[in-house]
Write an enzyme that holds these catalytic residues in place. Structure first.
Site, PDB file in Angstrom:
ATOM      1  N   HIS A 213      40.483  12.023  37.995  1.00 17.66           N
ATOM      2  CA  HIS A 213      40.354  10.584  38.284  1.00 17.66           C
ATOM      3  C   HIS A 213      38.969  10.265  38.854  1.00 17.66           C
ATOM      4  O   HIS A 213      38.823  10.005  40.046  1.00 17.66           O
ATOM      5  CB  HIS A 213      41.468  10.122  39.230  1.00 17.66           C
ATOM      6  CG  HIS A 213      42.813  10.130  38.571  1.00 17.66           C
ATOM      7  ND1 HIS A 213      43.738  11.133  38.777  1.00 17.66           N
ATOM      8  CD2 HIS A 213      43.361   9.275  37.674  1.00 17.66           C
ATOM      9  CE1 HIS A 213      44.812  10.885  38.045  1.00 17.66           C
ATOM     10  NE2 HIS A 213      44.623   9.764  37.365  1.00 17.66           N
ATOM     11  N   ASN A 214      37.978  10.282  37.971  1.00 25.01           N
ATOM     12  CA  ASN A 214      36.591  10.057  38.380  1.00 25.01           C
ATOM     13  C   ASN A 214      35.954   8.960  37.510  1.00 25.01           C
ATOM     14  O   ASN A 214      36.642   8.333  36.692  1.00 25.01           O
ATOM     15  CB  ASN A 214      35.815  11.367  38.262  1.00 25.01           C
ATOM     16  CG  ASN A 214      36.046  12.031  36.902  1.00 25.01           C
ATOM     17  OD1 ASN A 214      36.081  11.349  35.875  1.00 25.01           O
ATOM     18  ND2 ASN A 214      36.228  13.341  36.891  1.00 25.01           N
ATOM     19  N   HIS A 217      36.436   9.185  33.729  1.00 25.92           N
ATOM     20  CA  HIS A 217      37.752   8.721  33.268  1.00 25.92           C
ATOM     21  C   HIS A 217      37.745   7.190  33.171  1.00 25.92           C
ATOM     22  O   HIS A 217      38.232   6.626  32.193  1.00 25.92           O
ATOM     23  CB  HIS A 217      38.852   9.204  34.221  1.00 25.92           C
ATOM     24  CG  HIS A 217      40.182   8.535  34.011  1.00 25.92           C
ATOM     25  ND1 HIS A 217      40.939   8.719  32.868  1.00 25.92           N
ATOM     26  CD2 HIS A 217      40.883   7.653  34.785  1.00 25.92           C
ATOM     27  CE1 HIS A 217      42.048   7.997  32.953  1.00 25.92           C
ATOM     28  NE2 HIS A 217      42.047   7.334  34.111  1.00 25.92           N
ATOM     29  N   ASP A 254      41.235   2.733  38.482  1.00 25.25           N
ATOM     30  CA  ASP A 254      41.487   3.912  39.335  1.00 25.25           C
ATOM     31  C   ASP A 254      40.501   3.984  40.497  1.00 25.25           C
ATOM     32  O   ASP A 254      40.252   5.078  41.032  1.00 25.25           O
ATOM     33  CB  ASP A 254      41.404   5.207  38.505  1.00 25.25           C
ATOM     34  CG  ASP A 254      42.756   5.598  37.910  1.00 25.25           C
ATOM     35  OD1 ASP A 254      43.786   5.262  38.527  1.00 25.25           O
ATOM     36  OD2 ASP A 254      42.775   6.216  36.835  1.00 25.25           O
ATOM     37  N   ALA A 413      53.176  21.130  28.594  1.00 25.30           N
ATOM     38  CA  ALA A 413      52.849  19.831  29.205  1.00 25.30           C
ATOM     39  C   ALA A 413      52.450  18.819  28.137  1.00 25.30           C
ATOM     40  O   ALA A 413      52.986  17.700  28.097  1.00 25.30           O
ATOM     41  CB  ALA A 413      51.712  19.997  30.206  1.00 25.30           C
TER      42      ALA A 413
HETATM   43 ZN    ZN Z   1      43.619   6.126  34.948  1.00 26.34          ZN
END
Ligand code: ZN
Length: 476
Positions: A213-214, A217, A254, A413
């Site tokens: 989450h940077n 992203h 985010d 996943a």
């Molecule tokens: Zn996001």
């Protein structure tokens, strides 16, 4: 004069010394006298005491005084000892009381330190309100170099195949800036181009360096939104206000993500979870940080909006960012499925629902991209998940199996996520925009097949290992 005075002083001192020695001698005499006097008084008292108890003469009594004296002396000694012990006891009690106070003070200090530590942790978790240093520096002139994007880059930006890994942060800033210009948002909303640059810089500053989450992203999600707007000709169906809300929500969605998801925030009872009463704490925080940035006039791209327009863009951006909470996935997709077969672009509810689904699609769209672009993101996400689950284990908090390094594999996943989350959502959107099938849905299906194959290999390896272990156990 001084000499004479000194001599006089010495003589005087000498005198004092003699007096002192004499004094001591005199004192000794006095003590002896006093003791004798005390003994006499004591005997007198004894006499009186004996007359009371034994009403006859001491000399003629059957209990001569010489017999009683040692007893009395012992009694006095005991009394003295008693007083001494009592004094000592009082002193000890006082000391205990003082030590007790010290213990209490130490305990208080410990509590204060604990509170301070918690405060530091919670402040690290969020820079909102208290620690907004990232928001405070005012940059007069945006410092990132403006890249003149080539025609090829501008064309590539419009496609879901765009490879974000190839670009530096300052280049990504230029690309974002280009999107706002290219969509006509700067022109239509009279956005100050310098404010746009400053705002984007501030946005970049307020994304943390998390594995997943940077800021990159943030860029990918916004670029996917831009490519969907282009691919699905959304500008023909939506208002420019809708487009501005979609793009801005993607950029901000985010902001200041701490790298630990809502489950952690709630279970660890973080400051963020407390502030938002466990209701989408992260998404609420991203929104709050976004509008804190807009509260700075030099970063407010909505500066020229009238109050009604600002109210609308604020409400729409908040709705879209809040929709990115995956806990609401089923609810949002279900509502959209009910509308999609009779979709009406003039119906505000329909449009609002479609916009929520669009930002959700972009947020989790990595697997839509070519394998070499998508795969590194899985590693980044798992790295962030493992950081969280390690911390949860250390703190004795519940650990989700999909985050546990002991339980999750890349293939399991991704297979589950593509099959049960991504494909059902993108295939529903495909009903409205058939053009996404080739460039978005097909790559998803290919990715699913690839991960399923990988999963089969992984499972076979696991089986082999298991049987090997069993054979080894048998041999033992
Ligand atoms: Zn996001």
């Amino acid at each position: 004069m001084r000499h004479r005075h000194n001599q006089a002083q010495t003589e005087h001192d000498g005198c004092r010394k003699t007096h002192m020695t004499d004094g001591k001698r005199h004192e000794g005499k006095h003590v002896n006298k006093r003791r004798r006097r005390e003994t006499k008084t004591l005997l007198k008292h004894m006499k009186g005491f004996q007359m009371l108890v034994f009403p006859f003469s001491l000399t003629t009594s059957p209990f001569p005084l010489s017999h009683l004296l040692p007893c009395v002396c012992r009694a006095f000694k005991i009394n003295e000892l008693k007083t001494e012990v009592t004094n000592h006891l009082t002193m000890l009690e006082k000391r205990v009381e003082l030590e007790g106070m010290k213990v209490m003070e130490i305990e208080k200090c410990r509590n204060d330190i604990k509170k301070l530590r918690e405060e530091i942790v919670s402040r690290n978790n969020s820079n909102f309100l208290d620690d907004n240093k990232k928001l405070s520096p005012c940059r007069a002139i945006p410092s990132y170099p403006t890249y003149h994007l080539s025609k090829e880059t501008m064309e590539a930006l419009r496609l879901p195949t765009f490879d974000a890994w190839q670009w530096e942060p300052s280049e990504m800033l230029s690309c974002l800036e280009h999107m706002y210009h290219d969509l006509g948002l700067v022109r239509d909303f009279n956005i100050n181009p310098i404010t746009l640059k400053r705002w984007l810089l501030c946005i970049q500053d307020n994304y943390r360096n998390n594995p997943y989450h940077n800021f990159r992203h943030c860029f990918c999600v916004t670029q996917m939104m831009y490519s969907m707007i282009c691919l699905c000709s959304l500008q023909e169906k939506f208002t420019q206000m809708d487009i501005l809300a979609l793009m801005t929500a993607a950029v901000c969605h985010d902001l200041d993500h701490p790298g630990f998801n809502n489950m952690y925030q709630i279970n660890a009872r973080t400051e963020m979870a407390l502030r938002y009463n466990d209701i989408s704490p992260l998404e609420n925080h991203h929104c709050a940080v976004a509008f804190q940035i807009f509260s700075r006039p030099d970063c407010n791209i909505f500066f020229n909006f009238d109050p009604e327009a600002f109210k609308q863009i604020r409400q729409e951006t908040i709705t879209l960012i809040l929709a990115t909470d995956m806990a609401r996935h089923s609810e949002i997709l279900k509502t959209f499925k009910q509308k999609v077969d009779n979709f009406d672009y003039t119906n505000k509810e329909h449009v609002a629902c479609l916009k929520m689904v669009l930002i959700k699609c972009c947020d989790i769209s990595n697997e839509v991209r070519p394998m070499e672009v998508a795969e590194p993101w899985v590693d980044c996400l798992l790295e962030e998940y493992f950081m969280q689950s390690d911390r949860e284990k250390a703190e004795g908090l519940p650990v989700a199996p999909f985050m546990d390094r002991e339980k999750v594999t890349k293939s399991t996943a991704q297979t589950g996520f593509i099959k049960f989350v991504l494909l059902p959502m993108f295939e529903t959107v495909m009903k409205l925009f058939p053009q996404i099938e080739e460039v978005m849905v097909q790559p998803l299906r290919e990715s699913r097949d690839r991960y399923e194959e990988l999963k089969q290999i992984d499972d076979a390896m696991k089986e082999k290992k298991k049987s090997e272990n069993l054979t080894m156990d048998g041999e033992k």
